[in-house]
Design a protein around this motif. Structure first.
Motif, PDB file in Angstrom:
ATOM      1  N   ALA A  10       0.823  -1.210   0.000  1.00  0.00           N
ATOM      2  CA  ALA A  10       0.000   0.000   0.000  1.00  0.00           C
ATOM      3  C   ALA A  10       0.856   1.259   0.000  1.00  0.00           C
ATOM      4  CB  ALA A  10      -0.934   0.001   1.204  1.00  0.00           C
ATOM      5  N   ARG A  11       0.329   2.278  -0.664  1.00  0.00           N
ATOM      6  CA  ARG A  11       0.906   3.625  -0.608  1.00  0.00           C
ATOM      7  C   ARG A  11      -0.086   4.544   0.097  1.00  0.00           C
ATOM      8  NH1 ARG A  11       2.534   4.479  -6.805  1.00  0.00           N
ATOM      9  NH2 ARG A  11       1.641   2.418  -7.191  1.00  0.00           N
ATOM     10  N   MET A  12       0.322   5.777   0.309  1.00  0.00           N
ATOM     11  CA  MET A  12      -0.539   6.703   1.039  1.00  0.00           C
ATOM     12  C   MET A  12      -1.897   6.871   0.354  1.00  0.00           C
ATOM     13  SD  MET A  12      -1.000   8.469   3.715  1.00  0.00           S
ATOM     14  CE  MET A  12       0.598   8.642   4.520  1.00  0.00           C
ATOM     15  N   ALA A  13      -1.925   6.793  -0.953  1.00  0.00           N
ATOM     16  CA  ALA A  13      -3.194   6.943  -1.678  1.00  0.00           C
ATOM     17  C   ALA A  13      -4.190   5.837  -1.336  1.00  0.00           C
ATOM     18  CB  ALA A  13      -2.925   6.953  -3.188  1.00  0.00           C
ATOM     19  N   PRO A  40       4.745  12.311  -5.787  1.00  0.00           N
ATOM     20  CA  PRO A  40       5.012  13.736  -5.521  1.00  0.00           C
ATOM     21  C   PRO A  40       4.542  14.128  -4.126  1.00  0.00           C
ATOM     22  CG  PRO A  40       4.037  13.440  -7.694  1.00  0.00           C
ATOM     23  CD  PRO A  40       3.926  12.113  -7.001  1.00  0.00           C
ATOM     24  N   VAL A  41       5.245  15.060  -3.525  1.00  0.00           N
ATOM     25  CA  VAL A  41       4.922  15.477  -2.161  1.00  0.00           C
ATOM     26  C   VAL A  41       3.508  16.037  -2.078  1.00  0.00           C
ATOM     27  CG1 VAL A  41       5.580  17.019  -0.262  1.00  0.00           C
ATOM     28  CG2 VAL A  41       7.346  15.882  -1.618  1.00  0.00           C
ATOM     29  N   THR A  42       3.079  16.784  -3.100  1.00  0.00           N
ATOM     30  CA  THR A  42       1.731  17.356  -3.078  1.00  0.00           C
ATOM     31  C   THR A  42       0.663  16.263  -3.096  1.00  0.00           C
ATOM     32  OG1 THR A  42       1.872  17.596  -5.499  1.00  0.00           O
ATOM     33  CG2 THR A  42       2.401  19.532  -4.159  1.00  0.00           C
ATOM     34  N   ASP A  43       0.908  15.199  -3.858  1.00  0.00           N
ATOM     35  CA  ASP A  43      -0.045  14.084  -3.889  1.00  0.00           C
ATOM     36  C   ASP A  43      -0.052  13.339  -2.558  1.00  0.00           C
ATOM     37  OD1 ASP A  43      -0.432  14.849  -6.491  1.00  0.00           O
ATOM     38  OD2 ASP A  43       0.514  13.092  -7.393  1.00  0.00           O
ATOM     39  N   PHE A  44       1.124  13.176  -1.985  1.00  0.00           N
ATOM     40  CA  PHE A  44       1.231  12.513  -0.683  1.00  0.00           C
ATOM     41  C   PHE A  44       0.440  13.292   0.366  1.00  0.00           C
ATOM     42  CE2 PHE A  44       3.343  11.505   3.333  1.00  0.00           C
ATOM     43  CZ  PHE A  44       3.536  10.140   3.252  1.00  0.00           C
ATOM     44  N   GLN A  66      12.174  12.499   3.901  1.00  0.00           N
ATOM     45  CA  GLN A  66      12.145  13.608   4.862  1.00  0.00           C
ATOM     46  C   GLN A  66      10.993  14.561   4.553  1.00  0.00           C
ATOM     47  OE1 GLN A  66      16.244  14.737   4.124  1.00  0.00           O
ATOM     48  NE2 GLN A  66      16.879  14.007   6.142  1.00  0.00           N
ATOM     49  N   GLU A  67      10.738  14.778   3.272  1.00  0.00           N
ATOM     50  CA  GLU A  67       9.608  15.634   2.893  1.00  0.00           C
ATOM     51  C   GLU A  67       8.282  14.991   3.270  1.00  0.00           C
ATOM     52  OE1 GLU A  67      11.607  17.891  -0.984  1.00  0.00           O
ATOM     53  OE2 GLU A  67      10.580  15.973  -1.244  1.00  0.00           O
ATOM     54  N   TYR A  68       8.169  13.687   3.085  1.00  0.00           N
ATOM     55  CA  TYR A  68       6.957  12.984   3.514  1.00  0.00           C
ATOM     56  C   TYR A  68       6.745  13.151   5.022  1.00  0.00           C
ATOM     57  CZ  TYR A  68       6.941  10.380  -0.977  1.00  0.00           C
ATOM     58  OH  TYR A  68       6.907  10.016  -2.302  1.00  0.00           O
ATOM     59  N   ASN A  69       7.814  13.023   5.779  1.00  0.00           N
ATOM     60  CA  ASN A  69       7.689  13.161   7.225  1.00  0.00           C
ATOM     61  C   ASN A  69       7.285  14.574   7.634  1.00  0.00           C
ATOM     62  OD1 ASN A  69       8.180  10.496   7.997  1.00  0.00           O
ATOM     63  ND2 ASN A  69      10.397  10.766   7.972  1.00  0.00           N
TER      64      ASN A  69
END
Length: 294
Positions: free
Chosen positions: A113-116, A152-156, A232-235
């Motif tokens: 699984a991914r965040m989506a 992408p960070v925006t999608d995450f 790091q950006e996700y966090n």
């Protein structure tokens, strides 16, 4: 009574003008363009119960205990979040006790699984009306075929925000504990010391970070740095979005910062947590949930 002299009259005029300026600066009638910056909205006051009486987990293969018991298989009994194994003492067991954890904890995580994918998982979890939902996801968003394919960070961010909105639509009082995304570069540096592990990685495990494990040229170094930066950006996203929800608690980067070694890695893939690694995750989560204060 004597009239004020010219010096006194001048002083009174200055004071009156200053007062008028002060009133104008504080008033609400000025056009927005003349204001020098509105105060940001205050952060919501955290509300946190350190003793929730039920736990539901969402996330990816780490929360499913993948490759912790046998090769290429889920092993939810050793899950850090809801497992029953005495070798792990999961978060649910530590919070609820073993007998209650057996009936009041549920694992909706899905390997790969991914965040989506989390809004769908949390919608299922919400049907149980859990007191606490644990979230661990993001590694698969960074572990792609190449760095260009990373989420992408925006999608995450949009997916994590949707996850919380989905939960809040029916469960406004459920607490949410969010684990940070693990440090995938440390995983590479630890696992590459094992020759068998590197052979397994060649089967396609996290190519963006683990591909060509012994390649130390500039391109490979830059590729791994890009993956680390994205994690790091996700966090940062997890921390920021969680901070806007008064019943959400981020681990502060505890999982990312944990200095795990090969003993905490699966002997089948040198990527997923071993049983000992799952136990360490459970310890980190328990401290995070039980911590008092904001």
């Amino acid at each position: 009574m004597r009239k004020p002299n010219h010096r006194v009259r001048g002083l009174l005029s200055v004071v009156a003008a200053a007062a008028l300026i002060g009133v104008a600066g504080c008033g609400g009638d000025d056009p927005p363009a003349t204001r020098t910056g509105a105060r940001p909205a205050p952060a919501p006051t955290p509300v946190w119960d350190t003793g929730p009486d039920s736990v539901a987990a969402v996330g990816d293969s780490i929360t499913r205990g993948f490759d912790a018991c046998s090769i290429l298989s889920d092993c939810p009994s050793v899950s850090w979040a809801t497992g029953s194994s005495t070798a792990v003492d999961s978060l649910a067991v530590r919070l609820l006790g073993r007998s209650r954890a057996a009936t009041h904890s549920w694992n909706y995580a899905v390997t790969g699984a991914r965040m989506a994918d989390l809004p769908g998982q949390v919608a299922k979890a919400a049907r149980r009306d859990p007191a606490l939902v644990t979230v661990m996801a993001g590694a698969n968003d960074a572990c792609r075929a190449n760095t260009a394919s990373m989420t992408p960070v925006t999608d995450f961010r949009a997916s994590f925000e949707k996850t919380l909105r989905t939960l809040r639509a029916t469960r406004p009082r459920t607490e949410v504990y969010v684990a940070s995304v693990p440090n995938l570069k440390r995983l590479w540096s630890q696992g590459r010391t094992n020759a068998l592990g590197k052979q397994v990685w060649k089967l396609g495990i996290c190519p963006s970070m683990l591909g060509d494990a012994d390649d130390l040229d500039a391109a490979a170094t830059a590729r791994r740095a890009a993956v680390l930066t994205r994690v790091q950006e996700y966090n940062t996203v997890l921390r920021q979005v969680c901070a806007a929800d008064r019943r959400c608690r981020f681990d502060g980067g505890a999982v990312f910062d944990y200095r795990f070694g090969t003993g905490q890695l699966s002997r089948w893939d040198w990527f997923h947590p071993s049983r000992d690694g799952q136990a360490r995750l459970a310890e980190i989560a328990y401290r995070g949930v039980r911590r008092r204060g904001a």
